[in-house]
Design a protein around this motif. Sequence first.
Motif, PDB file in Angstrom:
ATOM      1  N   SER A   1       0.831  -1.198   0.000  1.00 34.10           N
ATOM      2  CA  SER A   1       0.000   0.000   0.000  1.00 34.10           C
ATOM      3  C   SER A   1       0.865   1.248   0.000  1.00 34.10           C
ATOM      4  O   SER A   1       2.049   1.210   0.305  1.00 34.10           O
TER       5      SER A   1
ATOM      6  N   LYS B   1      -2.462  -0.103   8.429  1.00 36.66           N
ATOM      7  CA  LYS B   1      -2.839  -0.246   7.013  1.00 36.66           C
ATOM      8  C   LYS B   1      -4.261   0.214   6.743  1.00 36.66           C
ATOM      9  O   LYS B   1      -4.581   0.604   5.617  1.00 36.66           O
TER      10      LYS B   1
ATOM     11  N   GLN C   1      -4.001   3.718   5.923  1.00 32.81           N
ATOM     12  CA  GLN C   1      -3.370   3.847   4.613  1.00 32.81           C
ATOM     13  C   GLN C   1      -4.382   3.613   3.496  1.00 32.81           C
ATOM     14  O   GLN C   1      -4.410   4.342   2.504  1.00 32.81           O
ATOM     15  N   PHE C   2      -5.228   2.588   3.659  1.00 31.90           N
ATOM     16  CA  PHE C   2      -6.226   2.293   2.645  1.00 31.90           C
ATOM     17  C   PHE C   2      -7.262   3.416   2.536  1.00 31.90           C
ATOM     18  O   PHE C   2      -7.757   3.711   1.446  1.00 31.90           O
ATOM     19  N   GLU C   3      -7.597   4.018   3.669  1.00 30.99           N
ATOM     20  CA  GLU C   3      -8.572   5.107   3.624  1.00 30.99           C
ATOM     21  C   GLU C   3      -8.002   6.320   2.900  1.00 30.99           C
ATOM     22  O   GLU C   3      -8.707   7.031   2.190  1.00 30.99           O
TER      23      GLU C   3
ATOM     24  N   PRO D   1      -6.752   4.366  -1.478  1.00 29.53           N
ATOM     25  CA  PRO D   1      -7.489   3.104  -1.658  1.00 29.53           C
ATOM     26  C   PRO D   1      -6.838   2.117  -2.627  1.00 29.53           C
ATOM     27  O   PRO D   1      -7.088   0.917  -2.542  1.00 29.53           O
ATOM     28  N   ASP D   2      -6.017   2.603  -3.540  1.00 28.59           N
ATOM     29  CA  ASP D   2      -5.405   1.700  -4.508  1.00 28.59           C
ATOM     30  C   ASP D   2      -4.185   1.012  -3.908  1.00 28.59           C
ATOM     31  O   ASP D   2      -3.390   1.636  -3.203  1.00 28.59           O
ATOM     32  N   CYS D   3      -4.049  -0.284  -4.176  1.00 26.19           N
ATOM     33  CA  CYS D   3      -2.878  -1.016  -3.700  1.00 26.19           C
ATOM     34  C   CYS D   3      -2.639  -2.225  -4.597  1.00 26.19           C
ATOM     35  O   CYS D   3      -3.382  -2.471  -5.555  1.00 26.19           O
TER      36      CYS D   3
ATOM     37  N   GLU E   1      -8.615  -1.751  -5.958  1.00 31.22           N
ATOM     38  CA  GLU E   1      -9.114  -0.611  -5.207  1.00 31.22           C
ATOM     39  C   GLU E   1      -9.803  -1.163  -3.974  1.00 31.22           C
ATOM     40  O   GLU E   1     -10.680  -2.013  -4.089  1.00 31.22           O
ATOM     41  N   THR E   2      -9.407  -0.683  -2.799  1.00 34.24           N
ATOM     42  CA  THR E   2      -9.909  -1.246  -1.547  1.00 34.24           C
ATOM     43  C   THR E   2     -11.106  -0.466  -1.012  1.00 34.24           C
ATOM     44  O   THR E   2     -11.291   0.721  -1.298  1.00 34.24           O
TER      45      THR E   2
ATOM     46  N   ILE F   1     -11.401  -6.001   4.426  1.00 35.67           N
ATOM     47  CA  ILE F   1     -10.938  -5.174   3.305  1.00 35.67           C
ATOM     48  C   ILE F   1     -11.415  -5.827   2.011  1.00 35.67           C
ATOM     49  O   ILE F   1     -11.008  -6.932   1.672  1.00 35.67           O
TER      50      ILE F   1
ATOM     51  N   CYS G   1     -11.537  -5.856  -1.981  1.00 38.52           N
ATOM     52  CA  CYS G   1     -10.633  -5.424  -3.051  1.00 38.52           C
ATOM     53  C   CYS G   1     -11.274  -5.652  -4.415  1.00 38.52           C
ATOM     54  O   CYS G   1     -11.492  -6.798  -4.819  1.00 38.52           O
TER      55      CYS G   1
END
Length: 212
Positions: free
Chosen positions: A50, A83, A86-88, A91-93, A111-112, A177, A179
């Motif tokens: 991420s 994490k 981080q996702f908020e 969102p892309d990972c 995209e999470t 999460i 995805c």
Amino acid sequence: MPAPETSNYPGLSLTLPTLEQKSWQQLVTVLDNSSGETTAPGFKTMTVASRTATGADARTVVLRKVDADRKYVWFHTDVRAAKVMQFEAFPDCTLLFWDEKSQVQLRLTVETRLHTDDYVADEHWQTIGAGNRKNYLSEYRPGSEQPAPYPGFPAHLGAGLPSAEESEAGRANFAVIECRVLAMDYLQLNRSGQVRALFQYEPESKMVWLAP
């Protein structure tokens, strides 16, 4: 002159649609425990990479659910983990899978979306047993400094499992999460020749062979 040997390059016998279907089926299959195998299949775990405000971060998580038709995968985490923030923010990972047996790497661009207090999180919570729920009973935020080694759950549990009632306390720390897969990069290593392909789903759909 002797006749040239027949090539056993695996790419010659593959089509892009077949390879794409096979890749998704391999992800689905690792969640099927009906085979009775005692060792975890190659794609059971994945590395999640991420973005952060200062660079990048990565960790290993367990694959929990796959929807091959809609192109979604899910994993679980503690809602207090770094994490999640981080996702908020980003969102892309990338999800990275590696199967040592088949020498296949899958790299998913996703995209999470975070689920905590909704029916998605409730449904996932009902699917995990006491052993997994135990991991969400920690009194402390993951990654917080401690004066001594800390097992990740109340010390009185030791090697035992929490009761059904005790385990419910972990629900407040549980997050899912989701995805949405935007693209899948497939790579198989082989002495006779590598095989690489890209399966893109968004913003436009396409399948193409790539140079390894």
